[in-house]
Structure formats: structure tokens, C-alpha cells
Design a protein around this motif. Structure first.
Motif, PDB file in Angstrom:
ATOM      1  N   ALA A  68       1.484   0.664  81.109  1.00  0.00           N
ATOM      2  CA  ALA A  68       1.561   1.531  79.931  1.00  0.00           C
ATOM      3  C   ALA A  68       3.008   1.706  79.488  1.00  0.00           C
ATOM      4  CB  ALA A  68       0.925   2.878  80.227  1.00  0.00           C
ATOM      5  N   LEU A  69       3.903   1.930  80.447  1.00  0.00           N
ATOM      6  CA  LEU A  69       5.313   2.117  80.112  1.00  0.00           C
ATOM      7  C   LEU A  69       5.917   0.831  79.559  1.00  0.00           C
ATOM      8  CD1 LEU A  69       7.788   3.916  80.087  1.00  0.00           C
ATOM      9  CD2 LEU A  69       8.237   3.238  82.459  1.00  0.00           C
ATOM     10  N   ALA A  70       5.548  -0.299  80.123  1.00  0.00           N
ATOM     11  CA  ALA A  70       6.074  -1.576  79.633  1.00  0.00           C
ATOM     12  C   ALA A  70       5.670  -1.816  78.182  1.00  0.00           C
ATOM     13  CB  ALA A  70       5.582  -2.715  80.526  1.00  0.00           C
ATOM     14  N   VAL A  71       4.419  -1.508  77.843  1.00  0.00           N
ATOM     15  CA  VAL A  71       3.958  -1.673  76.462  1.00  0.00           C
ATOM     16  C   VAL A  71       4.673  -0.691  75.538  1.00  0.00           C
ATOM     17  CG1 VAL A  71       1.986  -1.447  74.906  1.00  0.00           C
ATOM     18  CG2 VAL A  71       1.691  -2.557  77.120  1.00  0.00           C
ATOM     19  N   ALA A  72       4.793   0.548  75.979  1.00  0.00           N
ATOM     20  CA  ALA A  72       5.454   1.562  75.164  1.00  0.00           C
ATOM     21  C   ALA A  72       6.898   1.164  74.858  1.00  0.00           C
ATOM     22  CB  ALA A  72       5.416   2.909  75.875  1.00  0.00           C
ATOM     23  N   LYS A  73       7.595   0.637  75.857  1.00  0.00           N
ATOM     24  CA  LYS A  73       8.976   0.191  75.642  1.00  0.00           C
ATOM     25  C   LYS A  73       9.029  -1.014  74.700  1.00  0.00           C
ATOM     26  CE  LYS A  73      11.307   1.871  79.812  1.00  0.00           C
ATOM     27  NZ  LYS A  73      12.383   2.564  79.047  1.00  0.00           N
ATOM     28  N   LEU A  74       7.992  -1.836  74.741  1.00  0.00           N
ATOM     29  CA  LEU A  74       7.933  -3.013  73.875  1.00  0.00           C
ATOM     30  C   LEU A  74       7.856  -2.626  72.409  1.00  0.00           C
ATOM     31  CD1 LEU A  74       7.554  -6.168  73.652  1.00  0.00           C
ATOM     32  CD2 LEU A  74       5.089  -5.727  73.806  1.00  0.00           C
ATOM     33  N   VAL A  75       7.091  -1.582  72.095  1.00  0.00           N
ATOM     34  CA  VAL A  75       6.810  -1.254  70.689  1.00  0.00           C
ATOM     35  C   VAL A  75       7.501   0.006  70.175  1.00  0.00           C
ATOM     36  CG1 VAL A  75       4.551  -2.363  70.884  1.00  0.00           C
ATOM     37  CG2 VAL A  75       4.715   0.115  71.164  1.00  0.00           C
ATOM     38  N   GLU A  76       8.146   0.771  71.043  1.00  0.00           N
ATOM     39  CA  GLU A  76       8.579   2.110  70.641  1.00  0.00           C
ATOM     40  C   GLU A  76       9.533   2.128  69.454  1.00  0.00           C
ATOM     41  OE1 GLU A  76      11.027   4.583  73.154  1.00  0.00           O
ATOM     42  OE2 GLU A  76      11.664   2.869  74.349  1.00  0.00           O
ATOM     43  N   ASN A  77      10.330   1.086  69.268  1.00  0.00           N
ATOM     44  CA  ASN A  77      11.262   1.090  68.141  1.00  0.00           C
ATOM     45  C   ASN A  77      10.600   0.769  66.807  1.00  0.00           C
ATOM     46  OD1 ASN A  77      13.515   1.747  69.727  1.00  0.00           O
ATOM     47  ND2 ASN A  77      13.838  -0.398  70.286  1.00  0.00           N
ATOM     48  N   ASP A  78       9.331   0.373  66.851  1.00  0.00           N
ATOM     49  CA  ASP A  78       8.611   0.023  65.616  1.00  0.00           C
ATOM     50  C   ASP A  78       7.559   1.052  65.223  1.00  0.00           C
ATOM     51  OD1 ASP A  78       9.934  -2.490  65.220  1.00  0.00           O
ATOM     52  OD2 ASP A  78       8.731  -3.313  66.853  1.00  0.00           O
ATOM     53  N   VAL A  79       7.373   2.097  66.028  1.00  0.00           N
ATOM     54  CA  VAL A  79       6.317   3.078  65.761  1.00  0.00           C
ATOM     55  C   VAL A  79       6.872   4.492  65.873  1.00  0.00           C
ATOM     56  CG1 VAL A  79       4.532   1.497  66.578  1.00  0.00           C
ATOM     57  CG2 VAL A  79       5.541   3.144  68.179  1.00  0.00           C
ATOM     58  N   ALA A  80       6.048   5.459  65.440  1.00  0.00           N
ATOM     59  CA  ALA A  80       6.482   6.862  65.459  1.00  0.00           C
ATOM     60  C   ALA A  80       6.099   7.566  66.751  1.00  0.00           C
ATOM     61  CB  ALA A  80       5.875   7.601  64.271  1.00  0.00           C
ATOM     62  N   ALA A  81       5.037   7.111  67.411  1.00  0.00           N
ATOM     63  CA  ALA A  81       4.570   7.751  68.640  1.00  0.00           C
ATOM     64  C   ALA A  81       3.656   6.801  69.387  1.00  0.00           C
ATOM     65  CB  ALA A  81       3.840   9.060  68.323  1.00  0.00           C
ATOM     66  N   ILE A  82       3.401   7.131  70.658  1.00  0.00           N
ATOM     67  CA  ILE A  82       2.503   6.350  71.511  1.00  0.00           C
ATOM     68  C   ILE A  82       1.329   7.227  71.913  1.00  0.00           C
ATOM     69  CG2 ILE A  82       2.261   5.091  73.680  1.00  0.00           C
ATOM     70  CD1 ILE A  82       4.158   3.695  71.790  1.00  0.00           C
ATOM     71  N   ASP A  83       0.115   6.687  71.799  1.00  0.00           N
ATOM     72  CA  ASP A  83      -1.088   7.430  72.179  1.00  0.00           C
ATOM     73  C   ASP A  83      -1.859   6.654  73.242  1.00  0.00           C
ATOM     74  OD1 ASP A  83      -3.157   9.677  71.350  1.00  0.00           O
ATOM     75  OD2 ASP A  83      -4.311   7.826  71.527  1.00  0.00           O
ATOM     76  N   VAL A  84      -2.443   7.397  74.186  1.00  0.00           N
ATOM     77  CA  VAL A  84      -3.287   6.785  75.203  1.00  0.00           C
ATOM     78  C   VAL A  84      -4.742   7.126  74.913  1.00  0.00           C
ATOM     79  CG1 VAL A  84      -3.833   6.639  77.661  1.00  0.00           C
ATOM     80  CG2 VAL A  84      -1.455   6.931  76.923  1.00  0.00           C
ATOM     81  N   ASN A  85      -5.560   6.099  74.824  1.00  0.00           N
ATOM     82  CA  ASN A  85      -6.983   6.293  74.566  1.00  0.00           C
ATOM     83  C   ASN A  85      -7.681   6.774  75.837  1.00  0.00           C
ATOM     84  OD1 ASN A  85      -9.669   6.182  73.896  1.00  0.00           O
ATOM     85  ND2 ASN A  85      -9.722   3.989  73.489  1.00  0.00           N
ATOM     86  N   MET A  86      -8.218   7.985  75.781  1.00  0.00           N
ATOM     87  CA  MET A  86      -8.964   8.541  76.910  1.00  0.00           C
ATOM     88  C   MET A  86     -10.333   9.022  76.459  1.00  0.00           C
ATOM     89  SD  MET A  86      -5.942  10.719  78.773  1.00  0.00           S
ATOM     90  CE  MET A  86      -4.448   9.905  79.352  1.00  0.00           C
ATOM     91  N   GLY A  87     -10.795   8.508  75.312  1.00  0.00           N
ATOM     92  CA  GLY A  87     -12.041   9.033  74.769  1.00  0.00           C
ATOM     93  C   GLY A  87     -13.094   8.017  74.395  1.00  0.00           C
ATOM     94  N   CYS A  88     -12.698   6.745  74.189  1.00  0.00           N
ATOM     95  CA  CYS A  88     -13.688   5.764  73.732  1.00  0.00           C
ATOM     96  C   CYS A  88     -14.708   5.480  74.831  1.00  0.00           C
ATOM     97  CB  CYS A  88     -13.002   4.471  73.318  1.00  0.00           C
ATOM     98  SG  CYS A  88     -14.166   3.249  72.655  1.00  0.00           S
ATOM     99  N   PRO A  89     -16.012   5.613  74.533  1.00  0.00           N
ATOM    100  CA  PRO A  89     -17.044   5.396  75.555  1.00  0.00           C
ATOM    101  C   PRO A  89     -17.587   3.972  75.603  1.00  0.00           C
ATOM    102  CG  PRO A  89     -18.055   6.358  73.613  1.00  0.00           C
ATOM    103  CD  PRO A  89     -16.588   6.159  73.281  1.00  0.00           C
ATOM    104  N   LYS A  90     -17.087   3.101  74.708  1.00  0.00           N
ATOM    105  CA  LYS A  90     -17.626   1.744  74.647  1.00  0.00           C
ATOM    106  C   LYS A  90     -17.143   0.907  75.830  1.00  0.00           C
ATOM    107  CE  LYS A  90     -19.647   2.454  70.670  1.00  0.00           C
ATOM    108  NZ  LYS A  90     -19.154   1.833  69.444  1.00  0.00           N
ATOM    109  N   GLU A  91     -17.927  -0.095  76.203  1.00  0.00           N
ATOM    110  CA  GLU A  91     -17.627  -0.887  77.393  1.00  0.00           C
ATOM    111  C   GLU A  91     -16.289  -1.610  77.300  1.00  0.00           C
ATOM    112  OE1 GLU A  91     -19.502  -4.519  80.117  1.00  0.00           O
ATOM    113  OE2 GLU A  91     -20.560  -3.826  78.324  1.00  0.00           O
ATOM    114  N   TYR A  92     -15.951  -2.124  76.092  1.00  0.00           N
ATOM    115  CA  TYR A  92     -14.697  -2.861  75.975  1.00  0.00           C
ATOM    116  C   TYR A  92     -13.502  -1.959  76.288  1.00  0.00           C
ATOM    117  CZ  TYR A  92     -14.638  -0.736  71.286  1.00  0.00           C
ATOM    118  OH  TYR A  92     -14.679   0.143  70.239  1.00  0.00           O
TER     119      TYR A  92
END
Length: 487
Positions: free
Chosen positions: A91-115
Motif C-alpha cells: 500500500a505504501l509503495a503504491v501511495a508513494k508511486l502516485v502521491e505527486n499526481d493526486v490529492a489524497a489516497i483512499d483504501v477500499n474497505m467496503g466493496c463486497p464483490k469477489e474481485y
């Protein structure tokens, strides 16, 4: 100053919907913040960041050359990158990869779908509070941008409030709450009382989600949902998917106008036609069996989608503009092109066209390279010579074909050597005004002979020249060759 999540109207993260064209359209209509679709950490870590000077975007490109995430300067201060993860380090590696191009980072903890839940992601995290705490703390302490998360409610108000208080202590800037349990679906009522209890229990902004269709049908309903839940902000999913102009304070637009606006963004940002088609089908969900819906369903390219909605002129104008820019700065849509002086001279001497080889447009046994080779043989010219190079930056290919001491090439680079050579052959054939073997194209004698050759090969393993059917084919070909010589 960082992004604020108080008193905002937000486009929810939606798989296949929350791509750049939809996010920009939501902003056009009045959304304050837009979330991208959930993107899985492992897939993002395989991507390379490429500045696309033609489209003026930043593209995160997979090893298969698929654009996984695309953003632009316009949304930089208001786009939230949502990831699917269950591993703090990834998660941290991805956040560091994109943080300069976005306003914030969100973690999905709600989607119930299998994927989303496979691998412990999405709603599966709700059963692992220690994992939630580890992931969120790692992100909050590891990047400079705000961190948020999106959850579903648990079985009871007490359990849900307890979880949210723990999440608040990790230092997140806001929490989005879909007011349904993980086993519930859109047809189940949204639990506004749960969201209200959460909003009253924590000091960080709470973003209410789940009111589409049941409560929110037009802009004024957004405020009503906000009041019912006592939330700081409201996040819209299905209501925005069906008609993104729900964000307009002046009232919703007709779906025809919305579709026109959406297609403009999709064409300008070279959105993949399958994604464009999917989003348009959501907007036309009640008209998919109509004549218009059936035409959309049959469309197999962005150009064909534009034709369905009377936007062919816009498509042609936009694509010509993109090709001109691509040619002038020597780049393709995936990144900057570095060309050495020798290569520049070779391309300058060649006839160039903006051409790509689309496999679906040609019969398998009749490709442009085959047609060009047969034509050279007929004209008693040396066979075509292809000079193909691979660019180190993105591993794309470019080919120049020499025919009768003249060079031809496409201005576009392609993802394989074969595709690049086919494109060069097409440029040559079109320049010489020769058939290229496209499906539906009137067959030339050369193509006709190629088919005959395939028939010869399929007759059998005996002496072909002695078989009656084969003799007839040879005789017809001899007649054709005679006519060629006479002309």
C-alpha cells in the motif's frame, strides 16, 4: 493547503465507471471531489509512470501497455486515488508511486464483490481490524498527502462505531461510510441511523454514501441525505453513473446532452472504446433495447460510437489534432519519443501516414504485408525490405518498408514488431493506391490468387496438379495472369 473533506459533494469510486472522462464530467457539473475506481496494489506496482504529451495526461501503464490509471492537471487538486490492498508495505509503495499526481489516497474497505475481497481486500478487511490499523498507520506516516478509507457498516451500531473510532486514531483525514452491511445490496434500504451515529461519534469528516435511487434523485436530495445522516459530505455512486449532471445545482440535463459531453471527454483523452461503451450503457440503461441502444451495443470502436450519436465530425477533428501533435513532437500516447539523428533522417526520407494495423479489419490469410509482397512479385520488383527498431523507453516498435527504392512508414509506434511492419505496409499500399486486403474491400487479382493458393494447400496430400478441381483453379489463374500481361 491540503484537500478538505468537509461540506463536499463527491463522485464515488466505481469500477469501470470512475475513469478520467467520467471524473472530469462530474467536475464539469459541480462535483467537488472525484474518486478513481479501485485499483489493486499489485497491478499498480507493475505500472510505469509515463507523461503523455499528446493528451497532456499522466498515464500509469501496465507491462501489456494498458493504461491502468490516467489523470491530468485539471483534477490534480481534487482526485482521490482509491486502492485495493491488504498489505501495508505494498500500500505504501503504491501511495508513494502516485502521491505527486493526486490529492489524497483512499483504501477500499467496503466493496463486497469477489474481485475486491479476494486476498483479504475490500470488505474482507472489516473482519481484520488489526490489518486495517496497520495499513492506515503506515500510509498516514509514510506519505505527505491525506489518507482516507471507505467502509461498510457492521452488524450493529456499537460494533461499527467502535471500528470507526479505531480508524480515527490512525490519523486518517476522513472516512466514507456506505450505509449498508457487506451482505446487503442496492435493493436493501440504506441505514442512515448508522451513518448518523458514526458522524456523532468522531471528529473527522464523515462522508455519507448509499443514498442513490432511494433518496437522491436530483440535486436538492443531496442536502436531504446529508441532513438525515448528519454527515460532513455526501458521496454519489449510481445516481452519478446514470446521470452525472446530478451534481448540477441548476438541475439535471437531458441524458442526450450528458452523453454528448461524456463522449467529448472520452475522445479527447483517447479512452478505450470498451470503457466508453460500458459507461454509455449505464446512462442508457432504460433504452438499451431501443434502436439507439442496439447501435451502441454493436459499436466496436470509438469512431463507431461517435457515429451512433452523430459526433463523427468531432471525432475526426479531434483525432486529426492528436495525430498532428503526435507527429510534431515525435511521441505516441504512451510516452516521450527519443529519436537519434540517424533515425530522424531515415523517417524524413519516408512517406508517412498516421496508420495502425487493426487485426479485426483483415482476413487472417490476407494481411497488408502479404498483399504488398504479391504485388512486388507481380511487378517483378525486389521484395519489400523492413527496417524495424525498438525504442528503449517503452519497448514500442517502428518500421520503415522500402519498396522500389522508396520508403514508407507510419508516424505511430506500435507494441509489437509484427504490428509495426503491417502498418508500414499499409502506408505503402495506400500511397500507391493499391488494395490492402481489408474485409469488405473489393478483391484485387492478387488477393484472389492468394485465396487460390490457400485452396491449393487445403485440397489434400495427393498430386495437386492432377486433381480436377486444382486444374480448374490453375486454368482460371492462368487466364487472369494473361489479362494482367495484356493490360
Amino acid at each position: 493547503m491540503g484537500i478538505s473533506f468537509s461540506d463536499k459533494i463527491i463522485l464515488a469510486p466505481m469500477v469501470r465507471v470512475g475513469t478520467l472522462p467520467m471524473r472530469l464530467l462530474a467536475l464539469d457539473y459541480g462535483a467537488d471531489i472525484v474518486y478513481c475506481e479501485e485499483l489493486v496494489d499489485i497491478k499498480m506496482l507493475q505500472c510505469k509512470r509515463v507523461v503523455n504529451e499528446v493528451l497532456q495526461t499522466v498515464d500509469y501503464v501496465s507491462p501489456t501497455e494498458r493504461i491502468v490509471f490516467q489523470t491530468c492537471e485539471r483534477e490534480k487538486g481534487c482526485v482521490v486515488f482509491q486502492m485495493g490492498t491488504a498489505d501495508a508495505k505494498r500500500a505504501l509503495a503504491v501511495a508513494k508511486l502516485v502521491e505527486n499526481d493526486v490529492a489524497a489516497i483512499d483504501v477500499n474497505m467496503g466493496c463486497p464483490k469477489e474481485y475486491s475481497t479476494k486476498g483479504g481486500m475490500g470488505a474482507a478487511l472489516l473482519s481484520s481490524p488489526e490489518k486495517i490499523e496497520e495499513v492506515l498507520k503506515t500510509l498516514v506516516n509514510g506519505i505527505s498527502k491525506p489518507v482516507t478509507c471507505k467502509i461498510r457498516i457492521l452488524s450493529t451500531v456499537e460494533e461499527t462505531v467502535s471500528l470507526v473510532k479505531m480508524i480515527e486514531k490512525t490519523g486518517v483525514s476522513a472516512i466514507a461510510v456506505h450505509g449498508r452491511k457487506k451482505e446487503e445490496r442496492p435493493q436493501h434500504p440504506v441505514h442512515c441511523d448508522f451513518i448518523k451515529a458514526i458522524a456523532e461519534a468522531v471528529s473527522i469528516p464523515v462522508i455519507a454514501n448509499g443514498g442513490s435511487q432511494e433518496i437522491i434523485r436530483e440535486f436538492v436530495d443531496i442536502e436531504a441525505f446529508k441532513s438525515l445522516t448528519a454527515a460532513s459530505s455526501v458521496m454519489l455512486a449510481r445516481a452519478a453513473m446514470w446521470n452525472p449532471s446530478i451534481f448540477r445545482r441548476e438541475g439535471v440535463l437531458s441524458i442526450d446532452d450528458v452523453i454528448h459531453d461524456y463522449i467529448e471527454h472520452a475522445v479527447r483523452y483517447d479512452n478505450h472504446y470498451t470503457n466508453t461503451k460500458y459507461c454509455l450503457c449505464q446512462m442508457l440503461r432504460e433504452k438499451l433495447e431501443s434502436s439507439l441502444g442496439k447501435k451502441l451495443h454493436a459499436a466496436q470502436s470509438t469512431k463507431e460510437i461517435c457515429a451512433v450519436f452523430g459526433m463523427t465530425t468531432f471525432y475526426e477533428s479531434c483525432t486529426l489534432s492528436q495525430e498532428a501533435r503526435r507527429k510534431s513532437i515525435n511521441i505516441i500516447s504512451q510516452g516521450t519519443l527519443e529519436v537519434d539523428d540517424d533515425k530522424n533522417e531515415e523517417i524524413v526520407d519516408a512517406t508517412q501516414l498516421p496508420v495502425k494495423f487493426e487485426k479485426k479489419d483483415y482476413l487472417p490469410q490476407i494481411t497488408p504485408k502479404m498483399v504488398l509482397l504479391e504485388w512486388c512479385r507481380k511487378e517483378k520488383l525486389p521484395q519489400p525490405v523492413y527496417q524495424t527498431v525498438q525504442r528503449s523507453l517503452d519497448r514500442f516498435f517502428h518500421s520503415v518498408v522500402t519498396v522500389n527504392e522508396k520508403k514508407y512508414c507510419s508516424v505511430l509506434w506500435d507494441k509489437s514488431k509484427k504490428l509495426a511492419e503491417q502498418a508500414a505496409a499499409i502506408v505503402c499500399l495506400r500511397t500507391l493506391e493499391l488494395p490492402e486486403g481489408k474485409i469488405g474491400e473489393e478483391e484485387s487479382d492478387l488477393v484472389h490468387k492468394r485465396k487460390r493458393k490457400m485452396q491449393y494447400q487445403n485440397v489434400g496430400s495427393g498430386n495437386l496438379s492432377e486433381m480436377p478441381q486444382t486444374k480448374k483453379l490453375h486454368q482460371e489463374d492462368d487466364k487472369t495472369e494473361g489479362k494482367d500481361k495484356e493490360s
